[in-house]
Scaffold this motif. Structure first.
Motif, PDB file in Angstrom:
ATOM      1  N   THR A 110       3.977   5.022 -12.599  1.00 37.62           N
ATOM      2  CA  THR A 110       5.304   5.097 -13.032  1.00 37.62           C
ATOM      3  C   THR A 110       5.881   4.208 -13.981  1.00 37.62           C
ATOM      4  N   ALA A 120      -5.064   5.533 -12.100  1.00 35.01           N
ATOM      5  CA  ALA A 120      -3.728   5.938 -12.700  1.00 35.01           C
ATOM      6  C   ALA A 120      -4.105   6.150 -14.348  1.00 35.01           C
ATOM      7  N   ALA A 156      -7.246  11.489  -9.577  1.00 40.44           N
ATOM      8  CA  ALA A 156      -7.007  11.774  -8.037  1.00 40.44           C
ATOM      9  C   ALA A 156      -8.532  11.518  -7.397  1.00 40.44           C
ATOM     10  N   TYR A 161       9.769  12.293  -6.873  1.00 40.28           N
ATOM     11  CA  TYR A 161       8.467  11.808  -7.278  1.00 40.28           C
ATOM     12  C   TYR A 161       8.064  10.890  -6.110  1.00 40.28           C
ATOM     13  N   GLY A 192       4.748   8.575  -4.879  1.00 46.96           N
ATOM     14  CA  GLY A 192       3.403   8.180  -5.321  1.00 46.96           C
ATOM     15  C   GLY A 192       2.595   7.023  -4.437  1.00 46.96           C
ATOM     16  N   TRP A 231      -0.918  16.398  -7.735  1.00 46.61           N
ATOM     17  CA  TRP A 231      -1.737  16.258  -8.872  1.00 46.61           C
ATOM     18  C   TRP A 231      -3.329  16.366  -8.243  1.00 46.61           C
ATOM     19  N   VAL A 285       7.778   5.113  -4.249  1.00 48.20           N
ATOM     20  CA  VAL A 285       6.353   4.909  -4.292  1.00 48.20           C
ATOM     21  C   VAL A 285       5.924   3.648  -3.519  1.00 48.20           C
ATOM     22  N   TRP A 322       7.332  16.164  -6.846  1.00 52.78           N
ATOM     23  CA  TRP A 322       6.028  15.968  -7.532  1.00 52.78           C
ATOM     24  C   TRP A 322       5.109  14.685  -6.596  1.00 52.78           C
ATOM     25  N   GLN A 345       1.980  12.166  -6.562  1.00 52.05           N
ATOM     26  CA  GLN A 345       0.818  11.608  -6.933  1.00 52.05           C
ATOM     27  C   GLN A 345      -0.069  10.964  -6.127  1.00 52.05           C
ATOM     28  N   GLY A 381      -0.551   6.436  -7.930  1.00 48.16           N
ATOM     29  CA  GLY A 381       0.832   7.040  -8.198  1.00 48.16           C
ATOM     30  C   GLY A 381       1.815   5.756  -8.342  1.00 48.16           C
TER      31      GLY A 381
END
Length: 234
Positions: free
Chosen positions: A109, A74, A28, A99, A101, A23, A196, A67, A69, A105
């Motif tokens: 979630t 967020a 970001a 995923y 993060g 992302w 994460v 993905w 993040q 990130g």
């Protein structure tokens, strides 16, 4: 002319042939979060595509395995994504995608972002709450892991709060030493994997240098790369 037509026809294929999505839209952070996430994604062995609302297309998920993040805000990221992108990410994970993060990130979630009313992805049960016992902002925080203690770069990141039944669905990878609250987890959503961290294992050296911080056990970039690989089943 034929060569030109072939190239034009292949352009969408090359554009969407990336096996990792990072992302890069609002939320970001602009002081290295995106660059750091891209760096550790490449360190993990992936070819990342930076995704924004402007270039988003469902086709990007066709070849993607994970993905990523980045850190940042967020709430801003969720609002920029809107329900279309958020639902696309959730479906991607549910169908077997990964995923990973860091900081924001992790906040993203849960069903709500941190202690706000902003809609999160809802791929992790429980709540995320700001860690409020840090030594500074930013700081290097001591973590307890199954392998022993580590030190991580922290800058406003969360801890996870779970009920007893929710906690049984996650694998705790690290806890804040000061409070014993949960920092990093691995879990699943549908057929996909989630890894994460409330802290920043992807933090580059210059973040430490700018804040005059020292990590006693060195950079954690390989840890960040391993998170991405685990999430991607790589």
């Amino acid at each position: 002319m034929k060569k030109l037509l072939v190239l034009i026809c292949l352009m969408p294929l090359y554009s969407f042939a990336h096996d990792a999505l990072v992302w890069g839209g609002a939320g970001a952070c602009t002081d290295g979060c995106l660059d750091s996430a891209v760096y550790v994604t490449k360190l993990a062995g992936f070819d990342p595509m930076i995704v924004t609302p402007e270039n988003f297309d469902p086709s990007i998920f066709e070849k993607a395995k994970v993905w990523v993040q980045p850190g940042g805000k967020a709430g801003s990221a969720s609002n920029a994504m809107g329900p279309t992108i958020r639902n696309a990410i959730k479906n991607f994970i549910a169908e077997g995608g990964g995923y990973a993060g860091f900081c924001a990130g992790a906040f993203l979630t849960t069903s709500k972002v941190g202690e706000t009313r902003v809609t999160g992805l809802g791929i992790v049960e429980g709540r995320t709450r700001v860690y409020r016992k840090a030594k500074g902002y930013p700081s290097v925080e001591k973590m307890v892991t199954p392998e022993g203690t580590q030190h991580h770069y922290w800058e406003g990141g969360p801890w996870f709060q779970f009920t007893t039944s929710q906690a049984q669905k996650v694998n705790v990878k690290s806890r804040y030493f000061t409070t014993n609250t949960i920092n990093a987890i691995e879990t699943t959503y549908g057929k996909g994997r989630i890894s994460v961290s409330g802290t920043h294992p992807e933090a580059p050296q210059w973040w430490y240098d700018d804040a005059r911080l020292v990590d006693p056990d060195g950079l954690d970039n390989q840890l960040a790369a391993d998170m991405i690989k685990w999430a991607a089943k790589h």
